[in-house]
Write an enzyme that holds these catalytic residues in place. Structure first.
Site, PDB file in Angstrom:
ATOM      1  N   HIS A  25      -2.015 -10.613   0.587  1.00  0.00           N
ATOM      2  CA  HIS A  25      -1.546  -9.676   1.613  1.00  0.00           C
ATOM      3  C   HIS A  25      -1.750  -8.223   1.169  1.00  0.00           C
ATOM      4  CE1 HIS A  25       1.147  -8.361   4.928  1.00  0.00           C
ATOM      5  NE2 HIS A  25       1.410  -7.377   4.081  1.00  0.00           N
ATOM      6  N   GLU A  26      -1.244  -7.890   0.008  1.00  0.00           N
ATOM      7  CA  GLU A  26      -1.342  -6.483  -0.433  1.00  0.00           C
ATOM      8  C   GLU A  26      -2.806  -6.085  -0.644  1.00  0.00           C
ATOM      9  OE1 GLU A  26       1.223  -5.099   0.247  1.00  0.00           O
ATOM     10  OE2 GLU A  26       2.665  -6.730   0.086  1.00  0.00           O
ATOM     11  N   HIS A  43      -4.562  -5.199   2.583  1.00  0.00           N
ATOM     12  CA  HIS A  43      -4.294  -3.841   3.066  1.00  0.00           C
ATOM     13  C   HIS A  43      -5.369  -2.841   2.601  1.00  0.00           C
ATOM     14  CE1 HIS A  43      -0.527  -3.851   5.249  1.00  0.00           C
ATOM     15  NE2 HIS A  43       0.132  -4.478   4.292  1.00  0.00           N
ATOM     16  N   ARG A  68      15.334  -7.806  -3.710  1.00  0.00           N
ATOM     17  CA  ARG A  68      14.319  -7.856  -2.644  1.00  0.00           C
ATOM     18  C   ARG A  68      15.030  -8.147  -1.329  1.00  0.00           C
ATOM     19  NH1 ARG A  68       9.441 -12.268  -2.471  1.00  0.00           N
ATOM     20  NH2 ARG A  68       8.579 -11.667  -0.434  1.00  0.00           N
ATOM     21  N   LYS A 112      14.317  -9.022   1.723  1.00  0.00           N
ATOM     22  CA  LYS A 112      14.061 -10.230   2.503  1.00  0.00           C
ATOM     23  C   LYS A 112      14.797 -11.446   1.934  1.00  0.00           C
ATOM     24  CE  LYS A 112      10.438 -13.197   2.798  1.00  0.00           C
ATOM     25  NZ  LYS A 112       9.070 -13.571   2.488  1.00  0.00           N
ATOM     26  N   GLN A 168       6.586   4.285   1.670  1.00  0.00           N
ATOM     27  CA  GLN A 168       6.555   3.842   3.061  1.00  0.00           C
ATOM     28  C   GLN A 168       7.977   3.553   3.527  1.00  0.00           C
ATOM     29  OE1 GLN A 168       4.317   0.238   3.855  1.00  0.00           O
ATOM     30  NE2 GLN A 168       3.827   0.855   5.920  1.00  0.00           N
ATOM     31  N   TYR A 222       4.111  -8.040  12.080  1.00  0.00           N
ATOM     32  CA  TYR A 222       3.417  -8.926  11.141  1.00  0.00           C
ATOM     33  C   TYR A 222       2.850 -10.160  11.842  1.00  0.00           C
ATOM     34  CZ  TYR A 222       5.322  -6.390   7.127  1.00  0.00           C
ATOM     35  OH  TYR A 222       5.600  -5.437   6.204  1.00  0.00           O
ATOM     36  N   GLU A 245       1.312  -1.932  -0.856  1.00  0.00           N
ATOM     37  CA  GLU A 245      -0.135  -1.836  -1.029  1.00  0.00           C
ATOM     38  C   GLU A 245      -0.613  -0.482  -1.532  1.00  0.00           C
ATOM     39  OE1 GLU A 245       1.638  -2.036   1.795  1.00  0.00           O
ATOM     40  OE2 GLU A 245       0.732  -0.948   3.459  1.00  0.00           O
ATOM     41  N   ASN A 246       0.050   0.103  -2.510  1.00  0.00           N
ATOM     42  CA  ASN A 246      -0.394   1.401  -2.992  1.00  0.00           C
ATOM     43  C   ASN A 246      -1.841   1.287  -3.462  1.00  0.00           C
ATOM     44  OD1 ASN A 246       2.173   2.588  -2.503  1.00  0.00           O
ATOM     45  ND2 ASN A 246       2.927   1.501  -4.308  1.00  0.00           N
ATOM     46  N   ASP A 276      11.656   2.451   9.340  1.00  0.00           N
ATOM     47  CA  ASP A 276      11.864   1.204   8.598  1.00  0.00           C
ATOM     48  C   ASP A 276      12.532   0.142   9.482  1.00  0.00           C
ATOM     49  OD1 ASP A 276      10.753   2.420   6.400  1.00  0.00           O
ATOM     50  OD2 ASP A 276      12.616   2.624   5.276  1.00  0.00           O
ATOM     51  N   GLN A 320       8.864   4.207  -3.710  1.00  0.00           N
ATOM     52  CA  GLN A 320       8.523   3.406  -2.530  1.00  0.00           C
ATOM     53  C   GLN A 320       8.470   4.405  -1.382  1.00  0.00           C
ATOM     54  OE1 GLN A 320       7.461   0.411  -1.537  1.00  0.00           O
ATOM     55  NE2 GLN A 320       7.524   1.237   0.524  1.00  0.00           N
ATOM     56  N   GLU A 341       0.023  -4.113   9.711  1.00  0.00           N
ATOM     57  CA  GLU A 341       0.596  -5.367   9.205  1.00  0.00           C
ATOM     58  C   GLU A 341       0.055  -6.619   9.901  1.00  0.00           C
ATOM     59  OE1 GLU A 341       2.027  -5.465   6.472  1.00  0.00           O
ATOM     60  OE2 GLU A 341       2.654  -3.370   6.191  1.00  0.00           O
TER      61      GLU A 341
END
Ligand code: BES
Ligand code: ZN
Length: 635
Positions: free
Chosen positions: A328-329, A332, A588, A590, A174, A414, A304-305, A406, A172, A351
């Site tokens: 969403h991804e 991107h 996760r 969130k 970002q 967003y 969103e790689n 971050d 990961q 975002e």
């Protein structure tokens, strides 16, 4: 906050490099917030990006699950863009650099002097390399290994995977974690192409956000090519027991065999979303769009790689109710991957635009009713978060100097970003804004831009054609002032008005839980119902809701999340076993940080939080563990 060991260390260093390292550390990377901020300057890199630019990367890495290390070489082809300086400085974080070599065509590799400077808070350590001359373009090779605690990698134990038989590795990168697994210029304004060779244990498959070359390796060797230039935060790697199932001609799913069928069913609309994206935003410039389902410890919903979005398994609900994440991804691929934020101050260009595009994909594929519900849920989430954020964090063009980028990941970039575009749409009209966005993606394709560049382009194109639709003061309010402008458009959802009425009747006692008009309610309606219950509720109401709808055992992870928050703040102990199981099985951020935060508010809750955290922490990603250490306390 991030759990990195701070090790001030200087390794073999030539005198010249030493002097440079001293000046690197003195570079105003941790500028006091009082100094004027320079638009376009990346305050989160230690690399001398104003002198050199990495143009191409060739990686050759062995994935060693036993030692939890990637080891091998990174060849960087670098262009000089200014000056005659003899020192190239790269970003690293916790890398063990063994050697740096000069690679000249037709000559044997020649060792170069290098030094790793002291760790700078949040940024890692500069790697200074002494160059033998002032060539305009050159190639060097860095031989290195990562450390087991690399902030951008998670080495997942077999027990934490779906199949429980093989380990799993994923990255990961970002915002600034690429530097923990590749030495490079870790700045979103530097774009490079790459190729890679990955060596993994037999039986495992390696993947990257890139085009696989030469079919799946049977000998554990996998090759990749990335012909489109990308910024470092989009570099991605994964290895595990992975299978592939196509969805459409350009889309498919990689996942462990145990979950691949469910994943392919859940995301069956991906091809349709891709086609919709192209029709709305312009050509898809990345070849394929596949998704990779990660273990549940993945700290985000999605990443969103390019060519290969990384996706949490927590959205596989069985009914496609949480697939806005894929929209969403995928979005991107235009906002973010094609037109990229130049610095982390400009993150909302990634975002906010993406949430706006996501909503348009959702409306086109699933209809305006569903999109409107998701829009209103997003708006409410923003309102709630704004109530808790300090004013400096409520602005779109945020000053993150001296901080971990971050930290800038809130609803502001967003949702405030998205509602800015929605407001602009209401002023100039939908068709003109949509046409403008297509032009914007074409104009800035494969470039990294600042807020100021966006505003300049907006002014010279859209606003020039639609004069007197917005004022400079209004734009300033959206971009630079805290809060949500009064002119923001609150999404209207008829469906959710019905839910408000049902909730009110239940709370007033005029309708029993079992008599709620819930037939046909979708996940979004349930989420809205739950998110707007009062903070404190009588136990009898909680029991009747739970009896009627079995919320404690809800299998939809978003619904369970909302219910568990309600349970914590109302001390509803029948939910405790489920809460613990939830926190131990999902990483996760969130979905779990708010639960731990709520638990920490009472003494008994804090006790339970610490106990479950002690058990769950070994399975969490370093990013999640770092967030939670600050909330629950490090073990
Ligand atoms: N690019 C982000 C994830 C990210 C942002 C990781 C900043 C690290 C630093 C990704 O596209 C994203 O926004 N994910 C969201 C999805 C949601 C808004 C649909 C997430 O993970 O929750
Ligand atoms: Zn995003």
């Amino acid at each position: 906050m991030r759990g990195l060991a701070m090790r001030p260390m200087i390794r073999v260093v030539a005198a010249a490099s030493l002097a440079l390292l001293a000046s690197c550390a003195a570079r105003p990377v941790a500028d006091s917030a009082a100094a004027p901020l320079q638009s376009g300057r990346d305050y989160h890199t230690l690399a001398n990006v104003d002198e050199f630019r990495v143009r191409h990367l060739a990686l050759d890495l062995t994935v060693d699950f036993d030692s939890k290390r990637l080891a091998g070489g990174a060849e960087l082809t670098v262009e000089r863009i200014a000056g005659t300086g003899r020192t190239l400085v790269l970003d690293t974080r916790g890398l063990d650099v063994a050697a740096v070599e000069w690679l000249a065509p037709g000559a044997a590799p020649q060792p170069l002097a290098f030094g790793v400077g002291a760790e700078v808070e949040h940024l890692g350590a500069p790697l200074a390399i002494t160059l033998p001359g002032d060539l305009a373009r050159f190639t060097i090779r860095i031989r290195y290994a990562t450390r087991p605690d690399a902030s951008g990698l998670q080495w997942v134990e077999p027990a934490q995977t779906a199949g429980k038989v093989a380990p799993f590795l994923y990255s990961q990168s970002q915002a600034i974690h690429a530097r923990s697994w590749v030495p490079l210029q870790d700045s979103p304004q530097v774009r490079f192409t790459f190729e890679a060779t990955l060596r993994v244990p037999a039986g495992l498959r390696a993947l990257m956000g890139a085009e696989p070359v030469g079919g799946p390796g049977t000998d554990g060797v996998f090759r990749f090519d990335m012909p489109q230039p990308i910024p470092s935060y989009l570099m991605a790697i994964a290895a595990g027991r992975l299978e592939f199932q196509p969805i459409g001609s350009r889309t498919g799913v990689y996942a462990e065999p145990e979950i691949i069928a469910a994943a392919a069913r859940e995301f069956a609309d991906t091809e349709k979303m891709l086609e919709t994206g192209e029709s709305l935003f312009g050509p898809y410039r990345w070849g394929r769009y596949d998704v990779l389902i990660l273990p549940p410890s993945f700290p985000f919903g999605g990443m969103e790689n390019p060519r290969l979005s990384f996706i949490t398994p927590t959205v596989i609900a069985g009914d496609r109710s949480l697939v806005a994440l894929i929209a969403h991804e995928l979005a991107h691929s235009w906002s973010g991957n094609l037109v990229t934020n130049a610095t982390w101050r400009d993150f909302w260009l990634n975002e906010g635009f993406t949430v706006y595009l996501e909503s348009r994909i959702m409306a086109a594929v699933y209809g305006p009713r569903r999109a409107a519900m998701e829009d209103l849920l997003g708006f409410q989430s923003l309102e709630r978060e704004l109530a808790t954020l300090p004013p400096a964090e409520q602005v779109l063009a945020i000053d993150l100097r001296g901080r971990d980028p971050d930290d800038g990941v809130t609803d502001v970039p967003y949702e405030k970003g998205r509602f800015f575009l929605r407001w602009l749409e209401s002023r100039v009209g939908a068709a003109p804004l949509h046409a403008f966005l297509q032009d914007y993606f074409a104009h800035f394709a494969f470039q990294s831009i600042t807020v100021e560049q966006f505003l300049g382009y907006l002014d010279s194109k859209l606003l020039a054609q639609h004069p007197d639709t917005v004022t400079a003061a209004e734009l300033d309010e959206w971009i630079h002032q805290p809060g949500l402008p009064a002119s923001a458009i609150r999404p209207a959802s008829d469906a959710l008005v019905q839910v408000d009425a049902a909730r009110a009747a239940f709370l007033a006692g005029t309708r029993a839980a079992t008599d709620l008009p819930h037939a046909g309610w979708s996940t979004q309606e349930w989420l809205y119902f739950l998110a707007n219950l009062p903070q404190q509720m009588p136990r009898a109401q909680l029991e009747s809701l739970d009896a009627a709808f079995d919320f404690t055992q809800a299998t939809n992870n978003e619904i369970a999340f909302n219910w568990l928050q309600i349970a914590i703040r109302n001390d509803y102990e029948p939910a405790w076993p489920r809460l613990e199981q939830y926190l131990e099985s999902i990483g996760r951020r969130k979905l779990i940080v708010p639960l731990y935060t709520a638990m920490m508010k009472t003494q008994s809750g804090a006790q339970r939080a610490r106990a479950v955290y002690a058990r769950a922490r070994p399975g969490y990603h370093p990013i999640t563990a770092a967030s939670l250490d600050a909330i629950v306390g490090a073990p």
